[in-house]
Scaffold this motif. Structure first.
Motif, short mmCIF file in Angstrom:
data_model
loop_
_atom_site.label_atom_id
_atom_site.label_comp_id
_atom_site.label_asym_id
_atom_site.label_seq_id
_atom_site.Cartn_x
_atom_site.Cartn_y
_atom_site.Cartn_z
N UNK A 189 -2.06 -10.48 -13.36
CA UNK A 189 -2.40 -9.30 -12.57
C UNK A 189 -2.44 -9.66 -11.10
N UNK A 190 -1.85 -8.81 -10.27
CA UNK A 190 -1.88 -9.03 -8.83
C UNK A 190 -3.17 -8.45 -8.27
N UNK A 191 -3.89 -9.22 -7.45
CA UNK A 191 -5.08 -8.65 -6.81
C UNK A 191 -4.67 -7.40 -6.03
N UNK A 192 -5.32 -6.25 -6.27
CA UNK A 192 -4.88 -5.02 -5.61
C UNK A 192 -5.04 -5.08 -4.10
N UNK A 193 -4.06 -4.59 -3.40
CA UNK A 193 -4.09 -4.46 -1.95
C UNK A 193 -3.69 -3.04 -1.60
N UNK A 194 -3.97 -2.63 -0.35
CA UNK A 194 -3.62 -1.27 0.06
C UNK A 194 -2.12 -1.01 -0.10
N UNK A 195 -1.30 -1.96 0.34
CA UNK A 195 0.14 -1.77 0.27
C UNK A 195 0.64 -1.64 -1.16
N UNK A 196 0.15 -2.52 -2.04
CA UNK A 196 0.58 -2.47 -3.43
C UNK A 196 0.16 -1.17 -4.09
N UNK A 197 -1.07 -0.74 -3.82
CA UNK A 197 -1.57 0.50 -4.42
C UNK A 197 -0.78 1.70 -3.90
N UNK A 198 -0.47 1.73 -2.61
CA UNK A 198 0.32 2.84 -2.06
C UNK A 198 1.71 2.89 -2.69
N UNK A 199 2.34 1.72 -2.83
CA UNK A 199 3.65 1.67 -3.48
C UNK A 199 3.57 2.10 -4.93
N UNK A 200 2.52 1.66 -5.61
CA UNK A 200 2.30 2.04 -7.02
C UNK A 200 2.17 3.55 -7.17
N UNK A 201 1.34 4.15 -6.32
CA UNK A 201 1.11 5.59 -6.40
C UNK A 201 2.40 6.35 -6.12
N UNK A 202 3.14 5.88 -5.11
CA UNK A 202 4.38 6.57 -4.75
C UNK A 202 5.38 6.56 -5.89
N UNK A 203 5.53 5.43 -6.57
CA UNK A 203 6.58 5.28 -7.56
C UNK A 203 6.25 5.91 -8.91
N UNK A 204 4.97 6.03 -9.24
CA UNK A 204 4.65 6.56 -10.56
C UNK A 204 4.33 8.05 -10.54
N UNK A 205 4.28 8.65 -9.36
CA UNK A 205 3.95 10.08 -9.28
C UNK A 205 5.20 10.89 -9.59
N UNK A 206 5.36 11.19 -10.86
CA UNK A 206 6.45 12.04 -11.31
C UNK A 206 5.99 12.80 -12.54
N UNK A 222 -6.48 -0.37 -10.16
CA UNK A 222 -5.73 0.23 -9.06
C UNK A 222 -6.31 1.58 -8.64
N UNK A 223 -6.78 2.35 -9.61
CA UNK A 223 -7.43 3.63 -9.28
C UNK A 223 -8.70 3.38 -8.48
N UNK A 224 -9.47 2.37 -8.90
CA UNK A 224 -10.70 2.04 -8.17
C UNK A 224 -10.39 1.63 -6.74
N UNK A 225 -9.33 0.85 -6.56
CA UNK A 225 -8.96 0.43 -5.20
C UNK A 225 -8.51 1.62 -4.37
N UNK A 226 -7.75 2.54 -4.97
CA UNK A 226 -7.27 3.72 -4.23
C UNK A 226 -8.44 4.55 -3.73
N UNK A 227 -9.48 4.68 -4.54
CA UNK A 227 -10.65 5.47 -4.12
C UNK A 227 -11.51 4.73 -3.11
N UNK A 228 -11.31 3.43 -2.98
CA UNK A 228 -12.09 2.65 -2.02
C UNK A 228 -11.38 2.49 -0.68
N UNK A 229 -10.14 2.96 -0.58
CA UNK A 229 -9.37 2.80 0.66
C UNK A 229 -9.93 3.68 1.77
N UNK A 230 -9.78 3.21 3.00
CA UNK A 230 -10.27 3.97 4.15
C UNK A 230 -9.56 5.31 4.26
N UNK A 231 -8.24 5.32 4.05
CA UNK A 231 -7.46 6.55 4.08
C UNK A 231 -7.02 6.88 2.66
#
Length: 931
Positions: A189-206, A222-231
């Motif tokens: 598992x890759x430690x979640x980062x803002x960039x990885x989570x943003x890419x993940x959200x972009x690619x799976x939203x269909x 990844x969901x937990x990280x997305x909700x913890x992001x500043x933006x």
């Protein structure tokens, strides 16, 4: 966020350019050496005989990124090492612009280099550096091709590479397929980062969002990280109907029901995000999730401290929900009194009347049920005594009075002390309620409080070393700070004149901008200092340089364009002359933070030019003349010394300094049409700026400055430019702020009767300029006070206070301008009331009343009452009560004598009583204000 979008192609991809266009119909390819590389019909693959390394390099030079993984297949480690050395050379050539023609080929080569390097590098650190390089990443970059090029690597190596790339936000965001592939291959598992989570959200939203979330074992993390992001991620904030398969809240709720996500943990994450606050757009998603989760009473009670914090600090929409939750708990008897008191103090500190009134109602209901809670709740209620709305103050005072018998002496004294926050209009009621417990206020005379007069600050000298210069040029926000920009530009010119080779080398190393090589890059914009740096490197088209110097931004069509065109003309001139003996340094560099130049300093600069036998550059000298302070005490001495120089530049400066108004402009407004759909209904379409006829400006200044001599046709100036150089408008005319203000009026009008925001920055410079003030400046301030955006109004308030502190505010003129703007509906009374109240509470009650006293007569006598005028009268009454002004206002008595309990009538009576009786205040000494 902008993520990769599969299926996009360059416009040139279907033009038969000899490169595979993604359709499988490849034709002949020309390599960087001019040699043809054949392609197999129907496949577009490289078939030319030769070694595997040669085939790989030919494919890369041709930009065939899709062919690279197959070309890497036959190569062993030695071949890949040899290929890597040549790939680095090719990468350097592309960065230097050698492969910039045709323009699209360079980007294709970058994509092919990106994939080929991935297959040839063996170390994870080196591979991460290559795959994360900005100069290799384009929107065409395909992470799946790079993954194929990597081949089967050790799982630990793949996880290491994924972790390194994930730490780079831009890389992780745009290379999600590559990172995800590495994760799958490695099993780590890759430690979640803002960039990885943003890419993940972009690619799976269909349309398969739920399935994709269900399949990914990292979804909870990844969901937990997305909700913890500043933006909050952009895909979360998009408006998507709840029934859509792309609706994230519904998808997460489905996973909660299936047990994939823990309900309590998700609720905690959403509530924590609401508690952190921020813009409403960042909070809509967690708020919707909380509502969908429908927390039970027990879950709500567990989070009472969080709801209290949200009610106190969150945006109104979110705070209202928290207030409702706590209100339900209070009605059920599940909210402790101490918690309600804490909540009450926080909510009553807010300005939203709806929230404040609802809170007072809630406290009243609890006290009716539990009278013994008065000792703990009433001190919190007194927070409303300082509310800007006197009706809210009255409501809070009545609530305190109703339950005052239930409190002890100590609490009673505390409440009486807080009554000092009440408006003077409620003073009699407070005295009747608290009696001797209410401390009498000292009878000190009123004193107006204004900010200190801003000091003139000298601009620091330019950089003297190449290292210091580079540090300034790469500083973030340099373009937004015009004085820092001018200082850096002067340093660049001086150092390039002294040692051009050293500066050129530093620029090449620091700014590897391949765009500068493109023919059309500077066609419409100079991009600030970029055009100068490109000129220093010799990359500019000579014809384009000549056009830029002659036209700035082209034929004048609006005030935006001509103001920005001055800077552009100067930048093109510097780009043409930098590093030559014709430009040893800049004459127009400001000496003061306002953008102005000391007259004697400009004389010394011209003397240095004379001694070096250099003629001033036309645009640079024109800007210097516009910036020189003609109101400075040393102006006559400077004029004499300039004339004594015996040069053309000296004589022009002397004549300029002796001229009373070398440039001038006036403002008029076209009549307003009756039809609201007509262009003449909008304020911005009725402003006409007339520039005075000045033959000297037209004859002696270069063309981009001729508009100041009267060549710009006097017509309404609406335009649709988005100007990113507006920060540089004020330093164009720092010595003629009324002319500058006239130029800014169409822009400011867009903030008044449109939805434009953030364009009032020049008001600060207008207020601090220290040169004569006329009608245009007062109009600019009036427009600012009526802006849609609160931050824009705040800048206008600051400008009013600074002008008042300098003794330059004509309160009567400002009031009269505001009067007709409000009467015709251009300035909304509620916005003006907010701005006036903000200015008053700083301690400038006398200044605010002086402005409103001049504004009100025309509005009070209107045939139809002005909607929202009651709010303005409330600010006026408060100002009079506090500064102790006396007198009469035409039309006020008639309105105050009318029947009814509307805010307009109530506040008119309050203002009349305050003016006649001083609202029970001791006679005061008012500030000396021009009326």
């Amino acid at each position: 966020m902008t993520g990769p979008r599969p299926g996009r192609q360059d416009a040139e991809d279907t033009r038969g350019d000899g490169v595979d266009n993604g359709t499988g119909r490849g034709v002949g390819i020309v390599t960087g050496d001019g040699e043809g590389v054949g392609t197999e019909a129907g496949r577009g693959s490289v078939t030319e005989a030769g070694s595997g390394v040669e085939k790989l390099l030919a494919g890369v030079r041709a930009g065939l990124a899709a062919e690279v993984p197959a070309l890497l297949g036959p190569l062993d480690d030695a071949d890949r090492k040899a290929a890597l050395a040549q790939l680095k050379v090719l990468r350097a050539e592309v960065s230097a612009g050698k492969w910039g023609t045709p323009a699209y080929l360079a980007n294709r080569i970058r994509s092919a280099l990106y994939v080929a390097g991935a297959g040839c590098l063996t170390g994870a650190a080196a591979a991460a550096s290559w795959l994360g390089a900005r100069d290799l990443m384009t929107w065409r970059t395909d992470g799946t091709l790079a993954l194929a090029a990597l081949g089967e690597r050790d799982p630990a190596w793949a996880a290491d590479l994924a972790g390194r790339l994930a730490k780079r936000q831009v890389v992780a965001e745009n290379s999600y397929p590559l990172l995800h592939g590495l994760v799958v291959r490695s099993g780590h598992a890759v430690p979640p980062t803002d960039g990885y989570v943003l890419g993940w959200i972009w690619h799976i939203t269909d349309d398969r969002l739920v399935e994709r979330l269900r399949e990914d074992p990292q979804t909870p993390v990844l969901v937990a990280h997305a909700l913890a992001m500043a933006e909050t991620p952009e895909r979360f904030t998009r408006t998507v109907r709840p029934g859509s398969p792309k609706h994230w809240p519904t998808a997460l709720l489905t996973l909660v029901a299936e047990g994939v996500l823990d309900r309590g943990h998700l609720l905690d994450l959403c509530v924590s995000r609401l508690l952190r606050g921020g813009p409403v757009r960042n909070l809509r998603f967690p708020l919707e999730m909380v509502r969908l989760l429908e927390p039970a009473a027990a879950e709500l009670r567990e989070r009472i401290p969080d709801w209290i914090g949200i009610a106190a600090d969150a945006p109104s929409l979110v705070a209202g929900y928290a207030q409702h939750v706590l209100g339900e708990l209070a009605a059920a008897g599940a909210l402790p009194v101490g918690a309600l008191a804490e909540m009450t103090a926080g909510v009553l500190f807010r300005t939203e009347k709806k929230l404040v009134r609802a809170q007072l109602t809630l406290v009243g209901k609890v006290l009716a049920r539990e009278p013994g809670a008065a000792g703990e709740l009433l001190p919190a209620v007194t927070e409303a005594f300082g509310n800007e709305d006197t009706s809210v103050q009255e409501r809070a005072l009545k609530l305190v009075g109703r339950h005052l018998p239930s409190v002890g002496p100590e609490v009673r004294r505390e409440l009486a002390e807080a009554a000092g926050l009440l408006s003077p209009t409620h003073r009699p009621a407070a005295v009747a309620l608290f009696g001797t417990d209410l401390e009498e206020e000292a009878g000190a005379p009123y004193e107006e409080i204004l900010p200190p007069v801003p000091e003139r600050l000298l601009v620091a000298p330019p950089a003297t070393t190449v290292e210091a210069l580079v540090e300034e040029l790469v500083t973030k926000g340099l373009v937004e700070d015009p004085v820092a920009f001018e200082r850096a530009l002067d340093g660049l010119v001086r150092l390039a004149h002294r040692d051009r080779a050293a500066v050129v080398e530093a620029v090449r190393q620091t700014f590897p901008r391949t765009e500068w090589h493109e023919t059309h890059y500077f066609t419409h914009h100079t991009f600030g200092v970029e055009v100068v740096l490109a000129g220093l490197l010799g990359l500019l088209n000579r014809t384009r340089v000549g056009l830029g110097r002659a036209n700035g931004r082209g034929p004048a069509c609006c005030l935006h364009q001509v103001l920005s065109g001055v800077l552009d003309a100067r930048l093109w001139e510097v780009a043409d002359l930098i590093g030559t003996d014709a430009l040893p340094f800049l004459l127009a560099t400001p000496t003061w933070h306002s953008g102005a130049i000391d007259p004697l300093v400009l004389v010394e600069r011209l003397r240095a030019y004379r001694d070096a036998d250099v003629e001033p550059a036309p645009a640079d000298f024109a800007q210097a003349l516009l910036r020189v302070l003609r109101a400075d005490p040393s102006v006559w001495r400077a004029a004499e010394e300039a004339a004594a120089l015996g040069t053309t530049g000296g004589r022009r400066l002397a004549a300029w300094l002796r001229e009373e108004a070398p440039v001038a402009a006036s403002v008029r407004f076209l009549p307003r049409g009756e039809d609201r759909s007509s262009p003449r209904w909008w304020l911005i379409d009725r402003i006409v700026v007339d520039f005075a006829d000045r033959p000297a400006v037209r004859e002696e200044f270069p063309p981009p400055f001729h508009w100041l001599g009267g060549t710009l046709e006097a017509t309404p100036r609406r335009c649709y430019h988005w100007e990113n150089s507006r920060a540089h408008w004020s330093p164009v005319l720092p010595a003629d702020r009324d002319v500058l203000a006239a130029c800014l009026l169409p822009t400011l009008a867009g903030c008044v009767d449109g939805d434009t925001r953030g364009l009032t920055e020049p008001l600060t410079a207008l207020a601090e300029a220290g040169v004569p003030v006329g009608r245009a400046v007062h109009l600019a301030v009036a427009f600012g006070l009526g802006c849609v955006d609160a931050d824009d109004r705040l800048r206008a308030v600051d400008a009013v206070l600074v002008l008042a502190s300098r003794g330059e505010l004509d309160a009567r003129r400002l009031g009269e301008e505001l009067g007709w703007l409000v009467a015709e509906g251009s300035v909304k009374p509620n916005r003006l009331a907010d701005a006036a109240r903000t200015a008053a509470v700083t301690g400038a009650y006398g200044t605010v009343w002086a402005v409103l006293a001049a504004m009100l007569p025309g509005l009070l006598s209107a045939r139809v009452p002005v909607r929202g005028l009651g709010e303005v009268l409330a600010v006026a009454a408060d100002s009079v009560e506090r500064c102790g002004a006396r007198g009469e206002v035409a039309g006020l008595d008639t309105l105050a004598s009318g029947r009814g309990s509307s805010q307009l009538v109530v506040q008119a009576r309050r203002l009349r009583n305050a003016l006649r009786q001083g609202a029970d205040q001791i006679p005061t000494e008012t500030a000396s204000i021009s009326l």
